[in-house]
Scaffold this active site. Structure first.
Site, short mmCIF file in Angstrom:
data_model
loop_
_atom_site.label_atom_id
_atom_site.label_comp_id
_atom_site.label_asym_id
_atom_site.label_seq_id
_atom_site.Cartn_x
_atom_site.Cartn_y
_atom_site.Cartn_z
N CYS A 20 0.83 -1.21 0.00
CA CYS A 20 0.00 0.00 0.00
C CYS A 20 0.87 1.27 0.00
O CYS A 20 2.05 1.24 0.34
CB CYS A 20 -0.92 -0.01 1.21
N ASP A 140 -6.25 -2.45 11.02
CA ASP A 140 -5.07 -1.60 11.19
C ASP A 140 -4.98 -1.19 12.65
O ASP A 140 -5.98 -1.20 13.38
CB ASP A 140 -5.19 -0.36 10.29
#
Length: 220
Positions: A20, A140
């Site tokens: 990412c 996350d």
């Protein structure tokens, strides 16, 4: 969007890998060559890894079709999200902000494929994972002042709980992963995929080929 041929979302014997915060074509090509299954492009203007998709459309659109291209958005309006879903070189949108169940239900009702990121502060975050109208949940580490990319990790005891409570979900594990800790995190949480940004960088937004190679090898 037909994701049936995209290996990122297909069941596998080993976790899939998403790199990412891609900002450069060379990093995207390196990640693909090394074995990444998906790439994330951050559209949040306050991110250190922000990219303007329309300005970068040429090289993003030329990436191999088997790679899942994910646009990462933070608290978009439905109209803003719709514009990104309509881009031919984007396969999925990852909602990485405070989008609620109603917002996700609307997107799901349109049949659009999306990932919902959930900030994990403690095990209480695990109780509502099935309430976002998608099987694709990214976990996350919680931060009081940033939406991801902080390098913070999720507590080991929470990762172990994930393995017990994730039935029916395709969990994507993020949060401070790097080549040194990703294997242990996988063993604890048994996720469908792992997601990394800062853990494979030489500077924010600039990926390091050696670190990406080490991460993908460790995740295998």
């Amino acid at each position: 969007m037909d994701l049936s041929l995209k290996p990122f979302l297909q069941p596998a014997g080993r976790p899939r890998v998403k790199i990412c915060g891609i900002t450069r074509e060379r990093d995207a090509r390196d990640a693909i060559e090394l074995g990444a299954h998906a790439l994330g492009f951050n559209l949040y203007p306050r991110s250190k890894r922000y990219v303007d998709l329309k300005n970068e459309a040429g090289w993003i659109g030329a990436l191999p079709p088997h790679i899942t291209k994910v646009a990462v958005m933070v608290n978009p309006s439905l109209a803003e999200a719709g514009e990104v879903f309509a881009l031919p070189y984007i396969d999925m949108v990852q909602f990485h902000g405070d989008e609620d169940a109603g917002f996700c239900a609307h997107i799901a009702g349109l049949g659009l494929p999306f990932i919902k990121a959930v900030a994990v502060k403690d095990d209480s975050a695990l109780r509502s994972l099935d309430g976002y109208y998608t099987r694709h949940i990214l976990l996350d580490a919680w931060s009081p002042d940033a939406y991801g990319g902080t390098g913070k990790t999720i507590a080991p005891e929470v990762l172990r709980q994930l393995a017990a409570d994730a039935d029916g979900l395709q969990l994507i594990l993020a949060g401070g992963l790097n080549p040194d800790n990703v294997r242990t995190a996988i063993d604890w949480a048994r996720p469908h995929a792992v997601d990394v940004a800062s853990g494979v960088e030489s500077a924010p937004g600039l990926k390091d080929r050696g670190l990406m190679e080490a991460f993908i090898r460790a995740a295998a």
